[in-house]
Structures are given as structure tokens and as C-alpha cells.
Design a protein around this motif. Structure first.
Motif, PDB file in Angstrom:
ATOM      1  N   ALA A  78       0.831  -1.205   0.000  1.00  0.00           N
ATOM      2  CA  ALA A  78       0.000   0.000   0.000  1.00  0.00           C
ATOM      3  C   ALA A  78       0.865   1.254   0.000  1.00  0.00           C
ATOM      4  CB  ALA A  78      -0.931  -0.011   1.210  1.00  0.00           C
ATOM      5  N   LYS A  79       1.958   1.234   0.733  1.00  0.00           N
ATOM      6  CA  LYS A  79       2.887   2.377   0.752  1.00  0.00           C
ATOM      7  C   LYS A  79       3.483   2.617  -0.632  1.00  0.00           C
ATOM      8  CE  LYS A  79       5.583   5.464   2.683  1.00  0.00           C
ATOM      9  NZ  LYS A  79       5.084   6.764   3.020  1.00  0.00           N
ATOM     10  N   ALA A  80       3.686   1.533  -1.392  1.00  0.00           N
ATOM     11  CA  ALA A  80       4.205   1.639  -2.754  1.00  0.00           C
ATOM     12  C   ALA A  80       3.090   1.951  -3.751  1.00  0.00           C
ATOM     13  CB  ALA A  80       4.914   0.357  -3.153  1.00  0.00           C
ATOM     14  N   LYS A  81       1.915   2.248  -3.235  1.00  0.00           N
ATOM     15  CA  LYS A  81       0.740   2.589  -4.053  1.00  0.00           C
ATOM     16  C   LYS A  81       0.400   1.477  -5.041  1.00  0.00           C
ATOM     17  CE  LYS A  81       1.723   7.408  -3.497  1.00  0.00           C
ATOM     18  NZ  LYS A  81       2.678   8.379  -3.926  1.00  0.00           N
ATOM     19  N   PHE A  82       0.583   0.233  -4.603  1.00  0.00           N
ATOM     20  CA  PHE A  82       0.261  -0.965  -5.374  1.00  0.00           C
ATOM     21  C   PHE A  82       0.968  -1.009  -6.725  1.00  0.00           C
ATOM     22  CE2 PHE A  82      -3.162  -0.174  -2.397  1.00  0.00           C
ATOM     23  CZ  PHE A  82      -3.240  -1.395  -1.758  1.00  0.00           C
ATOM     24  N   SER A  83       2.065  -0.293  -6.838  1.00  0.00           N
ATOM     25  CA  SER A  83       2.873  -0.278  -8.049  1.00  0.00           C
ATOM     26  C   SER A  83       4.263  -0.815  -7.708  1.00  0.00           C
ATOM     27  CB  SER A  83       2.956   1.149  -8.596  1.00  0.00           C
ATOM     28  OG  SER A  83       3.762   1.185  -9.740  1.00  0.00           O
ATOM     29  N   ILE A  84       4.334  -2.110  -7.480  1.00  0.00           N
ATOM     30  CA  ILE A  84       5.552  -2.750  -6.990  1.00  0.00           C
ATOM     31  C   ILE A  84       6.718  -2.571  -7.950  1.00  0.00           C
ATOM     32  CG2 ILE A  84       6.590  -4.972  -6.390  1.00  0.00           C
ATOM     33  CD1 ILE A  84       4.694  -3.793  -4.306  1.00  0.00           C
ATOM     34  N   HIS A  85       6.474  -2.728  -9.238  1.00  0.00           N
ATOM     35  CA  HIS A  85       7.570  -2.691 -10.207  1.00  0.00           C
ATOM     36  C   HIS A  85       8.155  -1.293 -10.395  1.00  0.00           C
ATOM     37  CE1 HIS A  85       7.299  -6.887 -11.061  1.00  0.00           C
ATOM     38  NE2 HIS A  85       5.996  -6.784 -11.212  1.00  0.00           N
ATOM     39  N   THR A  86       7.520  -0.288  -9.836  1.00  0.00           N
ATOM     40  CA  THR A  86       8.101   1.051  -9.850  1.00  0.00           C
ATOM     41  C   THR A  86       9.213   1.168  -8.814  1.00  0.00           C
ATOM     42  OG1 THR A  86       5.967   1.961 -10.524  1.00  0.00           O
ATOM     43  CG2 THR A  86       7.560   3.510  -9.626  1.00  0.00           C
ATOM     44  N   TYR A  87       9.091   0.434  -7.712  1.00  0.00           N
ATOM     45  CA  TYR A  87      10.023   0.557  -6.596  1.00  0.00           C
ATOM     46  C   TYR A  87      10.929  -0.652  -6.390  1.00  0.00           C
ATOM     47  CZ  TYR A  87       6.924   4.406  -5.544  1.00  0.00           C
ATOM     48  OH  TYR A  87       6.191   5.557  -5.625  1.00  0.00           O
ATOM     49  N   PHE A  88      10.520  -1.824  -6.889  1.00  0.00           N
ATOM     50  CA  PHE A  88      11.271  -3.057  -6.674  1.00  0.00           C
ATOM     51  C   PHE A  88      11.347  -3.836  -7.970  1.00  0.00           C
ATOM     52  CE2 PHE A  88       9.012  -1.983  -2.787  1.00  0.00           C
ATOM     53  CZ  PHE A  88      10.070  -1.832  -1.915  1.00  0.00           C
ATOM     54  N   ASP A  89      12.270  -4.797  -8.020  1.00  0.00           N
ATOM     55  CA  ASP A  89      12.397  -5.587  -9.233  1.00  0.00           C
ATOM     56  C   ASP A  89      11.477  -6.804  -9.258  1.00  0.00           C
ATOM     57  OD1 ASP A  89      13.795  -6.846  -7.252  1.00  0.00           O
ATOM     58  OD2 ASP A  89      15.539  -7.321  -8.479  1.00  0.00           O
ATOM     59  N   SER A  90      10.924  -7.219  -8.107  1.00  0.00           N
ATOM     60  CA  SER A  90       9.993  -8.349  -8.100  1.00  0.00           C
ATOM     61  C   SER A  90       9.116  -8.318  -6.845  1.00  0.00           C
ATOM     62  CB  SER A  90      10.757  -9.675  -8.172  1.00  0.00           C
ATOM     63  OG  SER A  90      11.400  -9.923  -6.947  1.00  0.00           O
ATOM     64  N   TRP A  91       8.041  -9.089  -6.915  1.00  0.00           N
ATOM     65  CA  TRP A  91       7.131  -9.201  -5.769  1.00  0.00           C
ATOM     66  C   TRP A  91       7.802  -9.906  -4.598  1.00  0.00           C
ATOM     67  CZ3 TRP A  91       2.383  -7.307  -4.766  1.00  0.00           C
ATOM     68  CH2 TRP A  91       1.697  -6.704  -5.814  1.00  0.00           C
ATOM     69  N   ASN A  92       8.710 -10.819  -4.887  1.00  0.00           N
ATOM     70  CA  ASN A  92       9.375 -11.561  -3.818  1.00  0.00           C
ATOM     71  C   ASN A  92      10.120 -10.637  -2.864  1.00  0.00           C
ATOM     72  OD1 ASN A  92       8.436 -13.956  -4.826  1.00  0.00           O
ATOM     73  ND2 ASN A  92      10.291 -14.379  -5.994  1.00  0.00           N
ATOM     74  N   ARG A  93      10.617  -9.532  -3.376  1.00  0.00           N
ATOM     75  CA  ARG A  93      11.329  -8.565  -2.524  1.00  0.00           C
ATOM     76  C   ARG A  93      10.413  -8.054  -1.423  1.00  0.00           C
ATOM     77  NH1 ARG A  93      16.808  -8.404  -3.474  1.00  0.00           N
ATOM     78  NH2 ARG A  93      17.188  -8.371  -5.686  1.00  0.00           N
ATOM     79  N   VAL A  94       9.192  -7.746  -1.770  1.00  0.00           N
ATOM     80  CA  VAL A  94       8.260  -7.176  -0.792  1.00  0.00           C
ATOM     81  C   VAL A  94       7.708  -8.255   0.128  1.00  0.00           C
ATOM     82  CG1 VAL A  94       6.113  -5.875  -0.529  1.00  0.00           C
ATOM     83  CG2 VAL A  94       7.643  -5.367  -2.418  1.00  0.00           C
ATOM     84  N   LEU A  95       7.442  -9.419  -0.418  1.00  0.00           N
ATOM     85  CA  LEU A  95       6.773 -10.455   0.362  1.00  0.00           C
ATOM     86  C   LEU A  95       7.697 -11.274   1.246  1.00  0.00           C
ATOM     87  CD1 LEU A  95       4.295 -11.764  -2.352  1.00  0.00           C
ATOM     88  CD2 LEU A  95       3.882 -10.068  -0.565  1.00  0.00           C
ATOM     89  N   LEU A  96       8.947 -11.497   0.829  1.00  0.00           N
ATOM     90  CA  LEU A  96       9.785 -12.460   1.538  1.00  0.00           C
ATOM     91  C   LEU A  96      11.050 -11.906   2.166  1.00  0.00           C
ATOM     92  CD1 LEU A  96       9.476 -15.431  -0.978  1.00  0.00           C
ATOM     93  CD2 LEU A  96       8.174 -15.044   1.121  1.00  0.00           C
ATOM     94  N   ASP A  97      11.577 -10.799   1.690  1.00  0.00           N
ATOM     95  CA  ASP A  97      12.851 -10.307   2.223  1.00  0.00           C
ATOM     96  C   ASP A  97      12.732  -9.923   3.694  1.00  0.00           C
ATOM     97  OD1 ASP A  97      14.298 -10.721  -0.002  1.00  0.00           O
ATOM     98  OD2 ASP A  97      14.676  -8.625  -0.468  1.00  0.00           O
ATOM     99  N   GLY A  98      13.658 -10.385   4.486  1.00  0.00           N
ATOM    100  CA  GLY A  98      13.679 -10.099   5.913  1.00  0.00           C
ATOM    101  C   GLY A  98      12.779 -10.997   6.729  1.00  0.00           C
ATOM    102  N   PHE A  99      12.168 -12.002   6.091  1.00  0.00           N
ATOM    103  CA  PHE A  99      11.215 -12.863   6.777  1.00  0.00           C
ATOM    104  C   PHE A  99      11.885 -13.725   7.840  1.00  0.00           C
ATOM    105  CE2 PHE A  99       8.590 -16.659   7.175  1.00  0.00           C
ATOM    106  CZ  PHE A  99       7.353 -16.088   7.414  1.00  0.00           C
TER     107      PHE A  99
END
Length: 120
Positions: A78-99
Motif C-alpha cells: 500500500a505504501k508503494a501505491k500498489f505499483s511494486i515494479h516502480t520501486y522493486f524488481d519483483s514481488w518476492n522482494r516485498v513479500l519475503l525479504d527479511g522474513f
């Protein structure tokens, strides 16, 4: 969160039509990854303390952690305004990194808070 700069995004016309090539600024992406890592670590610590104070044991605590990380992922998207590819290279970065590192912090503070509140 830092997006890509104006110079990093370019549009090129070809004979097939308009192709958009999106390149990410590496420094901004690294900054965004640090934000994800610190957010997950901070929320894992706070969540561990809350789980310990509430007296969660066993599976309840781990379910609480997974729910906390799901809410964290939704908040980051939501902070990325649902535009993940504008800020990150993949969805896995947001969902799994630091888990996993977040899980270790969670367990540490969960057991610490539980011991302080319910044992001593």
C-alpha cells in the motif's frame, strides 16, 4: 519510498509500436530494500513483545507472526501505491525479504517478554 528517476525511465518507439523500457535506479532500490528490512525487523520485535505479554505459546505465537508479516507486506504494498515494479524488481522482494531474520527477532523478544511477564 524512492522511485525511479526521470532519466532512468525511457520510452522508445519501434516499428511494432510503443515499447516502454523501465529501468530501476540501483541506489533507490537498495534504499527501498533497507526500508523493508528495517520495517520487518522493527515489527518483529514489537510483535514478539506483544505475543509474549499476551501469553501466546506454541503454534499461536507462530500464527501471530505470520499474520503480522502478512499485514506488514500489505502495508508495504500500500505504501508503494500498489505499483511494486516502480520501486522493486519483483514481488518476492516485498513479500519475503527479511522474513527469516524477522522470525529470529520475533522469537527472541517473544520468549523474553513471556518470561518477564508470566514467569517472574
Amino acid at each position: 519510498m524512492d522511485g525511479h528517476s526521470e532519466s532512468s525511465s525511457s520510452e522508445k518507439k519501434s516499428s511494432n509500436g510503443l515499447n516502454e523500457f523501465l529501468t530501476l535506479n540501483v541506489e533507490n532500490m537498495q534504499s527501498n530494500m533497507k526500508i523493508i528490512y528495517y520495517s520487518r525487523t522493527f515489527l518483529s520485535i514489537i510483535g514478539g513483545v506483544v505475543a509474549g505479554i499476551l501469553g501466546f505459546t506454541g503454534l499461536k505465537g507462530f500464527v501471530f507472526y505470520f499474520l503480522l508479516m502478512a499485514v506488514t507486506s500489505i502495508g508495504l504494498v500500500a505504501k508503494a501505491k500498489f505499483s511494486i515494479h516502480t520501486y522493486f524488481d519483483s514481488w518476492n522482494r516485498v513479500l519475503l525479504d527479511g522474513f527469516l531474520s524477522g522470525l529470529m527477532s520475533f522469537v527472541l523478544f517473544w520468549t523474553f517478554a513471556y518470561d518477564i511477564v508470566h514467569i517472574f
